[in-house]
Design an enzyme around this catalytic site. Structure first.
Site, PDB file in Angstrom:
ATOM      1  N   PRO A 180       0.846  -1.208   0.000  1.00 32.10           N
ATOM      2  CA  PRO A 180       0.000   0.000   0.000  1.00 32.10           C
ATOM      3  C   PRO A 180       0.878   1.254   0.000  1.00 32.10           C
ATOM      4  CG  PRO A 180       0.041  -1.004   2.171  1.00 32.10           C
ATOM      5  CD  PRO A 180       0.805  -1.926   1.285  1.00 32.10           C
ATOM      6  N   ASP A 232       5.993   2.300   1.704  1.00 34.86           N
ATOM      7  CA  ASP A 232       5.092   1.178   1.991  1.00 34.86           C
ATOM      8  C   ASP A 232       4.406   1.410   3.342  1.00 34.86           C
ATOM      9  OD1 ASP A 232       3.898  -1.259   2.546  1.00 34.86           O
ATOM     10  OD2 ASP A 232       5.539  -2.440   1.675  1.00 34.86           O
ATOM     11  N   HIS A 233       3.088   1.535   3.307  1.00 36.21           N
ATOM     12  CA  HIS A 233       2.343   1.847   4.529  1.00 36.21           C
ATOM     13  C   HIS A 233       2.324   0.681   5.504  1.00 36.21           C
ATOM     14  CE1 HIS A 233       0.117   4.710   6.704  1.00 36.21           C
ATOM     15  NE2 HIS A 233      -0.565   5.244   5.706  1.00 36.21           N
ATOM     16  N   ARG A 234       2.711  -0.510   5.081  1.00 38.06           N
ATOM     17  CA  ARG A 234       2.785  -1.635   6.016  1.00 38.06           C
ATOM     18  C   ARG A 234       3.902  -1.436   7.029  1.00 38.06           C
ATOM     19  NH1 ARG A 234       3.439  -6.527   1.869  1.00 38.06           N
ATOM     20  NH2 ARG A 234       4.921  -4.984   1.069  1.00 38.06           N
ATOM     21  N   VAL A 235       4.904  -0.659   6.649  1.00 39.98           N
ATOM     22  CA  VAL A 235       6.106  -0.543   7.478  1.00 39.98           C
ATOM     23  C   VAL A 235       6.234   0.831   8.112  1.00 39.98           C
ATOM     24  CG1 VAL A 235       8.618  -0.778   7.484  1.00 39.98           C
ATOM     25  CG2 VAL A 235       7.238  -2.242   5.996  1.00 39.98           C
TER      26      VAL A 235
END
Length: 454
Positions: free
Chosen positions: A253, A426-429
Site C-alpha cells: 500500500p 510502503d504503509h505496512r512498514v
C-alpha cells in the site's frame, strides 16, 4: 575445502539463468572474490565471483546452458580434495532440471530472501533450447522447435542481450544478420563473436516463391494484413518489470509525499567540487542525492528495510539503488554501503555502475541486495516523478529536474534553483509522519550541502 558454484537468484521471480561464458578453465587457480563466470538473466548480464580460493576443478554446465537457480554449475576445491561425487554430472548434464525451484532457492549464496516455490511457473517459463538445424531434406516434416532457434525480429526489433548489443556496436556488426542461439532465438555474446570471426552468416530466408501474379491479385489484402494489430511478445526484461511492478502495486500500500528542495547551494557546491577534481570524481546531481539518502537512511532506519510476507528485516547497510534506463527496459543496481561512503567514492562508483550495467557486467550483490531506490528523470526535463517501490524494498525517491523558479526569501522574491522530489513508501512498514521526517532529513541535507562532504 570443496566449494560449489551455483546459479544465483537475482530477484524472487528468477527461476533460471543462462551461462554465457566461463572465465576459468579446469585446473586454473581461483582466488576468493575473483570473477569466474558470466551469466545472463532476465534483467542483465551478471558476473559470478568465487566464494572460496582453490582450483577450478570441474565445470558442470556448458556455455549457453540454461540452468535452474541453485543448481551447481562448477566446483572449486583444493588439488587433493575428493570431488568424485560430481563425476556423474559432466558438463551439459544439468540441462535437465534435477531439483525443484524451492529446493534450489534454499542453497542461494547471496543471502537474499528465498523465492517462493512456483513449480507451475517454472515449468511454463522454461526457455527453449536451440535445436540443431534440420537438414534441408527433412524440412518437409514440420519441426515445431526449429523456429525457436532462429532470431525472431518483431516489427524490426531484434532480440539480443545487452552485452551482445554492446559488442555488436563496437565491432560494427548488424544484429539483423546474426543468428541467435540463446533462449527464444535471442542473440548472445558468442553469436556476435562468431559473426566477426568469419563464421558464415546465416543464409537469408528465401523469398516466398509466390507467383508475381498472385501478389498482384490481392495487394489490398496484403496492405490490410493484421500485422499492425498482431500481439507483440514482451521481452524477458519487460515481463520481469511487469511482474515486479504489478506485485508492488498489488501487495504494497503506497503512500506519497512531495516536497520542493532548494538546490541553489548544492549546485554551487557541485560546481566548486567539479572545478577542482578529476573526471572520475566529478559529481552529478544524482550523486548528491545518493549521498543525502545514504545519510538519511542511517538516521531513519525504518526506511532501510525489506519485507518478507508479514515480517520485515532492518538491513545493516544502506545499499542505494539507482534506476538506469536500457534499450529493453529498466534496471536498478545498488551502490553497496552508500551510507558510509564519501561523495567522491559515490561519484566514482555511480559512473562505474552505469557503464557496467549498460555493458552487462553487474555483480550479484548489486542486483539482489538493494535496500532503497532513487529514480531520476531530471535529465529529461521531467518536473515531478512518482516512483513504484521495488520489492522487497519499502521506499523509493522520485526526482525531477533542477530548474530556476521564483521563491520568497525574507520579504523578497528571488530566483532559486528548485527541485521536486516524491517519496513513495510502503504503509505496512511506515506511516506518513515518519515519511515526512525522513523526507525532511533529505531536504535539509541537500539545502545545507556542506553536510554532504564532511
Amino acid at each position: 575445502m570443496v566449494s560449489e558454484v551455483v546459479m544465483p537468484q537475482m530477484g524472487a521471480d528468477m527461476t533460471e539463468g543462462t551461462l554465457l561464458r566461463w572465465l576459468k578453465e579446469e585446473g586454473d587457480s581461483v582466488e576468493r572474490g575473483e570473477v569466474i563466470a558470466e551469466i545472463e538473466t532476465d534483467k542483465a548480464n551478471i558476473e559470478i565471483e568465487a566464494f572460496e580460493s582453490g582450483v577450478f576443478r570441474k565445470a558442470l554446465a556448458s556455455e549457453g546452458d540454461v540452468v535452474q537457480v541453485g543448481e551447481v554449475i562448477a566446483v572449486v576445491a583444493g588439488s587433493d580434495d575428493d570431488i568424485s561425487k560430481y563425476d556423474g554430472a559432466a558438463a551439459g548434464a544439468i540441462k535437465q532440471p534435477i531439483a525443484t525451484a524451492s529446493a534450489a532457492a534454499e542453497r542461494r549464496p547471496d543471502g537474499a530472501l528465498a523465492a517462493p516455490s512456483e513449480a507451475a511457473t517454472t515449468s511454463a517459463e522454461m526457455p527453449e533450447r536451440a535445436p540443431e538445424p534440420a537438414p534441408p531434406a527433412e524440412v518437409q516434416q514440420p519441426q515445431p522447435s526449429v523456429s525457436e532457434a532462429a532470431p525472431r525480429p518483431t516489427n524490426g526489433r531484434v532480440k539480443a542481450s545487452p552485452l551482445a548489443k554492446r559488442i555488436a556496436d563496437e565491432r560494427g556488426v548488424d544484429l539483423g544478420s546474426v543468428r541467435g542461439t540463446g533462449p527464444g532465438g535471442r542473440i548472445v555474446k558468442k553469436d556476435v563473436e562468431q559473426a566477426t570471426t568469419g563464421a558464415p552468416a546465416p543464409a537469408p530466408q528465401p523469398a516466398a516463391a509466390q507467383p508475381a501474379a498472385r501478389a498482384v491479385e490481392r495487394p489490398a489484402a496484403a496492405a490490410a494484413s493484421p500485422a499492425a494489430a498482431a500481439p507483440i511478445e514482451m521481452s524477458k526484461m519487460r515481463q520481469t518489470i511487469a511482474r515486479r511492478m504489478s506485485q508492488s502495486k498489488r501487495e504494497a500500500p503506497h503512500y506519497y509525499l512531495l516536497v520542493d528542495i532548494d538546490m541553489t547551494d548544492a549546485m554551487a557546491l557541485r560546481k566548486q567540487i567539479n572545478e577542482s577534481t578529476t573526471e572520475d570524481e566529478r559529481v552529478s546531481v544524482n550523486d548528491l542525492i545518493v549521498r543525502a539518502c545514504g545519510i538519511a537512511l542511517q538516521r531513519h532506519p525504518a526506511f532501510n528495510v525489506t519485507v518478507d510476507g508479514e515480517q520485515y528485516v532492518r538491513q545493516p547497510l544502506q545499499n542505494v539503488c539507482i534506476a538506469i534506463a536500457l534499450d529493453d527496459g529498466l534496471i536498478a543496481p545498488a551502490i553497496i554501503d552508500a551510507g558510509n561512503k564519501r561523495l567522491p567514492a559515490i561519484a566514482r562508483e555511480s559512473k562505474d555502475l552505469v557503464e557496467r550495467t549498460k555493458g552487462g557486467a553487474l555483480k550479484v550483490e548489486e542486483v539482489t541486495q538493494g535496500t532503497f531506490s532513487i529514480t531520476n528523470l531530471g535529465a529529461y526535463g521531467i518536473e515531478t516523478l512518482v516512483g513504484i517501490i521495488q520489492p522487497p524494498q519499502t521506499a523509493i525517491l522520485g526526482v525531477g529536474t533542477v530548474m530556476e523558479q521564483p521563491a520568497v526569501r525574507g520579504a523578497q522574491v528571488v530566483v532559486r534553483q528548485m527541485m521536486k522530489v516524491a517519496l513513495a513508501a510502503d504503509h505496512r512498514v511506515t506511516d506518513g509522519a515518519q515519511g515526512a521526517r525522513f523526507l525532511g532529513e533529505i531536504k535539509g541535507l541537500l539545502e545545507k550541502p556542506v553536510s554532504l562532504i564532511v
